[in-house]
Design a protein around this motif. Structure first.
Motif, PDB file in Angstrom:
ATOM      1  N   ASN A 185       0.822  -1.206   0.000  1.00  0.00           N
ATOM      2  CA  ASN A 185       0.000   0.000   0.000  1.00  0.00           C
ATOM      3  C   ASN A 185       0.860   1.262   0.000  1.00  0.00           C
ATOM      4  OD1 ASN A 185      -2.584  -1.391   0.246  1.00  0.00           O
ATOM      5  ND2 ASN A 185      -1.898  -1.906   2.315  1.00  0.00           N
ATOM      6  N   ARG A 186       0.203   2.366  -0.343  1.00  0.00           N
ATOM      7  CA  ARG A 186       0.811   3.681  -0.249  1.00  0.00           C
ATOM      8  C   ARG A 186      -0.147   4.587   0.525  1.00  0.00           C
ATOM      9  NH1 ARG A 186       2.415   5.467  -6.218  1.00  0.00           N
ATOM     10  NH2 ARG A 186       0.419   4.516  -6.713  1.00  0.00           N
ATOM     11  N   PHE A 187       0.356   5.739   0.984  1.00  0.00           N
ATOM     12  CA  PHE A 187      -0.499   6.682   1.681  1.00  0.00           C
ATOM     13  C   PHE A 187      -1.568   7.228   0.731  1.00  0.00           C
ATOM     14  CE2 PHE A 187       3.601   7.822   4.073  1.00  0.00           C
ATOM     15  CZ  PHE A 187       3.349   6.900   5.071  1.00  0.00           C
ATOM     16  N   THR A 188      -2.796   7.342   1.230  1.00  0.00           N
ATOM     17  CA  THR A 188      -3.873   8.002   0.509  1.00  0.00           C
ATOM     18  C   THR A 188      -4.493   9.052   1.425  1.00  0.00           C
ATOM     19  OG1 THR A 188      -5.698   6.574   1.230  1.00  0.00           O
ATOM     20  CG2 THR A 188      -4.378   5.817  -0.663  1.00  0.00           C
ATOM     21  N   GLU A 189      -5.433   9.800   0.897  1.00  0.00           N
ATOM     22  CA  GLU A 189      -6.101  10.843   1.684  1.00  0.00           C
ATOM     23  C   GLU A 189      -6.861  10.272   2.877  1.00  0.00           C
ATOM     24  OE1 GLU A 189      -5.204  12.538  -2.284  1.00  0.00           O
ATOM     25  OE2 GLU A 189      -6.078  10.630  -1.593  1.00  0.00           O
ATOM     26  N   SER A 190      -7.160   8.995   2.867  1.00  0.00           N
ATOM     27  CA  SER A 190      -7.910   8.382   3.977  1.00  0.00           C
ATOM     28  C   SER A 190      -7.012   7.634   4.960  1.00  0.00           C
ATOM     29  CB  SER A 190      -8.969   7.421   3.424  1.00  0.00           C
ATOM     30  OG  SER A 190      -8.370   6.382   2.675  1.00  0.00           O
ATOM     31  N   THR A 191      -5.705   7.652   4.754  1.00  0.00           N
ATOM     32  CA  THR A 191      -4.785   6.994   5.681  1.00  0.00           C
ATOM     33  C   THR A 191      -4.830   7.687   7.045  1.00  0.00           C
ATOM     34  OG1 THR A 191      -3.282   6.359   3.884  1.00  0.00           O
ATOM     35  CG2 THR A 191      -2.389   6.345   6.114  1.00  0.00           C
ATOM     36  N   PRO A 192      -5.006   6.928   8.134  1.00  0.00           N
ATOM     37  CA  PRO A 192      -5.027   7.555   9.470  1.00  0.00           C
ATOM     38  C   PRO A 192      -3.701   8.232   9.801  1.00  0.00           C
ATOM     39  CG  PRO A 192      -5.861   5.296   9.553  1.00  0.00           C
ATOM     40  CD  PRO A 192      -5.237   5.469   8.199  1.00  0.00           C
ATOM     41  N   TYR A 193      -3.781   9.323  10.546  1.00  0.00           N
ATOM     42  CA  TYR A 193      -2.571  10.011  10.982  1.00  0.00           C
ATOM     43  C   TYR A 193      -1.871   9.194  12.063  1.00  0.00           C
ATOM     44  CZ  TYR A 193      -3.411  14.437   8.522  1.00  0.00           C
ATOM     45  OH  TYR A 193      -3.567  15.392   7.563  1.00  0.00           O
ATOM     46  N   ASN A 194      -0.536   9.135  11.967  1.00  0.00           N
ATOM     47  CA  ASN A 194       0.254   8.387  12.944  1.00  0.00           C
ATOM     48  C   ASN A 194       1.662   8.985  13.022  1.00  0.00           C
ATOM     49  OD1 ASN A 194       0.918   6.355  14.797  1.00  0.00           O
ATOM     50  ND2 ASN A 194       1.628   4.976  13.171  1.00  0.00           N
TER      51      ASN A 194
ATOM     52  N   ASN B 284      -0.678  17.206   1.101  1.00  0.00           N
ATOM     53  CA  ASN B 284       0.396  16.489   1.790  1.00  0.00           C
ATOM     54  C   ASN B 284       1.333  15.948   0.726  1.00  0.00           C
ATOM     55  OD1 ASN B 284      -2.233  16.112   3.494  1.00  0.00           O
ATOM     56  ND2 ASN B 284      -0.552  15.917   4.945  1.00  0.00           N
ATOM     57  N   CYS B 285       2.587  16.365   0.785  1.00  0.00           N
ATOM     58  CA  CYS B 285       3.531  16.049  -0.280  1.00  0.00           C
ATOM     59  C   CYS B 285       4.651  15.142   0.221  1.00  0.00           C
ATOM     60  CB  CYS B 285       4.129  17.336  -0.855  1.00  0.00           C
ATOM     61  SG  CYS B 285       5.068  17.083  -2.376  1.00  0.00           S
ATOM     62  N   SER B 286       5.238  14.413  -0.711  1.00  0.00           N
ATOM     63  CA  SER B 286       6.391  13.580  -0.407  1.00  0.00           C
ATOM     64  C   SER B 286       7.658  14.439  -0.347  1.00  0.00           C
ATOM     65  CB  SER B 286       6.531  12.475  -1.457  1.00  0.00           C
ATOM     66  OG  SER B 286       6.633  13.025  -2.756  1.00  0.00           O
ATOM     67  N   ASN B 287       8.810  13.798  -0.139  1.00  0.00           N
ATOM     68  CA  ASN B 287      10.073  14.530   0.007  1.00  0.00           C
ATOM     69  C   ASN B 287      10.435  15.290  -1.260  1.00  0.00           C
ATOM     70  OD1 ASN B 287      10.126  12.648   2.248  1.00  0.00           O
ATOM     71  ND2 ASN B 287      12.273  13.182   2.466  1.00  0.00           N
ATOM     72  N   ASN B 288      10.771  16.568  -1.103  1.00  0.00           N
ATOM     73  CA  ASN B 288      11.152  17.417  -2.226  1.00  0.00           C
ATOM     74  C   ASN B 288      12.669  17.470  -2.392  1.00  0.00           C
ATOM     75  OD1 ASN B 288       8.794  19.958  -3.007  1.00  0.00           O
ATOM     76  ND2 ASN B 288       8.337  18.179  -1.759  1.00  0.00           N
ATOM     77  N   TYR B 289      13.089  17.668  -3.645  1.00  0.00           N
ATOM     78  CA  TYR B 289      14.486  17.965  -3.925  1.00  0.00           C
ATOM     79  C   TYR B 289      14.531  19.000  -5.047  1.00  0.00           C
ATOM     80  CZ  TYR B 289      14.384  15.218  -8.256  1.00  0.00           C
ATOM     81  OH  TYR B 289      14.095  14.757  -9.522  1.00  0.00           O
TER      82      TYR B 289
ATOM     83  N   ILE C 269       3.549   7.782  -1.621  1.00  0.00           N
ATOM     84  CA  ILE C 269       2.363   8.592  -1.887  1.00  0.00           C
ATOM     85  C   ILE C 269       1.554   8.019  -3.056  1.00  0.00           C
ATOM     86  CG2 ILE C 269       1.651  10.789  -2.938  1.00  0.00           C
ATOM     87  CD1 ILE C 269       2.085  11.306  -0.128  1.00  0.00           C
ATOM     88  N   ASP C 270       0.246   7.944  -2.855  1.00  0.00           N
ATOM     89  CA  ASP C 270      -0.680   7.644  -3.952  1.00  0.00           C
ATOM     90  C   ASP C 270      -1.391   8.950  -4.310  1.00  0.00           C
ATOM     91  OD1 ASP C 270      -2.757   6.902  -5.631  1.00  0.00           O
ATOM     92  OD2 ASP C 270      -3.334   5.149  -4.461  1.00  0.00           O
ATOM     93  N   SER C 271      -1.024   9.533  -5.451  1.00  0.00           N
ATOM     94  CA  SER C 271      -1.584  10.835  -5.851  1.00  0.00           C
ATOM     95  C   SER C 271      -2.715  10.685  -6.880  1.00  0.00           C
ATOM     96  CB  SER C 271      -0.476  11.732  -6.413  1.00  0.00           C
ATOM     97  OG  SER C 271       0.161  11.124  -7.517  1.00  0.00           O
ATOM     98  N   THR C 272      -3.390   9.544  -6.866  1.00  0.00           N
ATOM     99  CA  THR C 272      -4.450   9.275  -7.850  1.00  0.00           C
ATOM    100  C   THR C 272      -5.551  10.336  -7.816  1.00  0.00           C
ATOM    101  OG1 THR C 272      -4.043   6.889  -7.736  1.00  0.00           O
ATOM    102  CG2 THR C 272      -6.194   7.600  -8.580  1.00  0.00           C
TER     103      THR C 272
END
Length: 332
Positions: free
Chosen positions: A134-143, A174-179, A280-283
């Motif tokens: 799995n990947r993080f989605t907008e419904s993933t619980p905060y932890n 919510n974004c993944s790591n930037n470079y 991240i799942d940005s679907t």
């Protein structure tokens, strides 16, 4: 929209966004930045004065923020204390900026009906196991697992509450790591690049297996602009470019770019509470708003970033010795 405020616009991701806005739109940008160690006037120097104004100030200054909210159409909120190592050494500034600062902005936009977009991180979701499909989605619980990520999680929840309770016109990403360009050299990729320029062996936390989902700052900027223009009020959108790499892989790629052996690095004691994997799942963002990333070749983006730091040594050199001294004191 004609005028927007970008908080933290002299920092890494914020300054990249300001450059993007000036290049791609006709908007006037007011940058609100406290110019702490992470902010740099030089990141904005090349931009035209008739398009960009820098206001030096604190997002927790209610009077200042109120005036900006009243005179602008939108606030894009990048400003944050964001370095995990710093949050472990001294958590208080993360509460002041990420919680109280966001609250102050929300009260101002609530009063004036100003559009608000809140920039957050995938770190609010905690981490994933290495073999989790799995990947993080907008419904993933905060932890969240650090003072940094927990204060960002708190600021996200404040935004959601102000939307629901007070009708604030806000969205969250919510974004993944930037470079990319203009990133402070305390961060992983620019620290390794600037160290390699100086002939220093890279250092990697633990066994280097920790996975981060990398996105170029320009892709993050275009995604935020898309959400600001098309996003549904009250919605959260995850921003990612399918760029999962282990820390060890990133260091090996950098070593290759510098013509050095892939194993020419040292392992150091792992960071406390070090998250294993982000993905991240940005679907939703792609399907609902039609956004797609341009910088999908991480190796090419990394090579461009190395060249940027080679070409802008005057920008980062004054900070290098101080950063390395701090890490040396921690045995890192």
């Amino acid at each position: 929209m004609q005028r927007i405020v970008v908080t933290g616009g002299a920092g890494f991701i914020g300054s990249n966004f300001v450059h993007h806005v000036v290049r791609e739109t006709d908007l006037f940008v007011t940058v609100l930045d406290k110019l702490t160690y992470a902010g740099n006037r030089e990141s904005l120097e090349a931009l035209p004065a008739d398009r960009v104004e820098l206001v030096v100030g604190d997002i927790a200054d209610a009077e200042l923020v109120d005036g900006l909210a009243a005179s602008h159409d939108a606030i894009v909120h990048f400003a944050a204390e964001s370095h995990n190592d710093n949050s472990l050494q001294g958590p208080r500034p993360f509460l002041d900026t990420n919680i109280i600062g966001t609250y102050t902005l929300l009260e101002a936009v609530r009063k004036h009906g100003t559009r608000f977009h809140h920039i957050s991180t995938d770190e609010v979701y905690g981490d994933l196991e290495f073999d989790d499909p799995n990947r993080f989605t907008e419904s993933t619980p905060y932890n969240p697992s650090s003072p940094y990520s927990s204060t960002k999680a708190g600021s996200d929840l404040l935004v959601r509450a102000w939307v629901r309770s007070f009708g604030v016109q806000a969205t969250i990403s919510n974004c993944s790591n930037n470079y990319g360009p203009w990133q402070h050299i305390e961060k992983f990729i620019p620290r390794q690049i600037t160290g390699l320029i100086d002939g220093i062996r890279p250092r990697v936390y633990g066994d280097g297996r920790n996975v981060r989902d990398w996105i170029h700052a320009e892709d993050h900027s275009s995604a935020v602009m898309t959400i600001l223009e098309k996003g549904r009020i009250g919605e959260t959108y995850l921003i990612g470019a399918d760029g999962e790499k282990t820390n060890k892989e990133v260091v090996e790629m950098l070593l290759q770019l510098f013509g050095r052996p892939a194993d020419d690095f040292d392992h150091v004691t792992d960071r406390a509470g070090h998250d294993l994997r982000y993905a991240i799942d940005s679907t939703k963002l792609r399907n609902e708003l039609g956004w797609t990333p341009r910088f999908t070749d991480f190796a090419a983006g990394l090579e461009d970033t190395v060249q940027w730091y080679r070409d802008h040594e005057a920008w980062w050199r004054p900070k290098k010795a101080e950063v390395e001294a701090k890490y040396a004191a921690l045995g890192q």
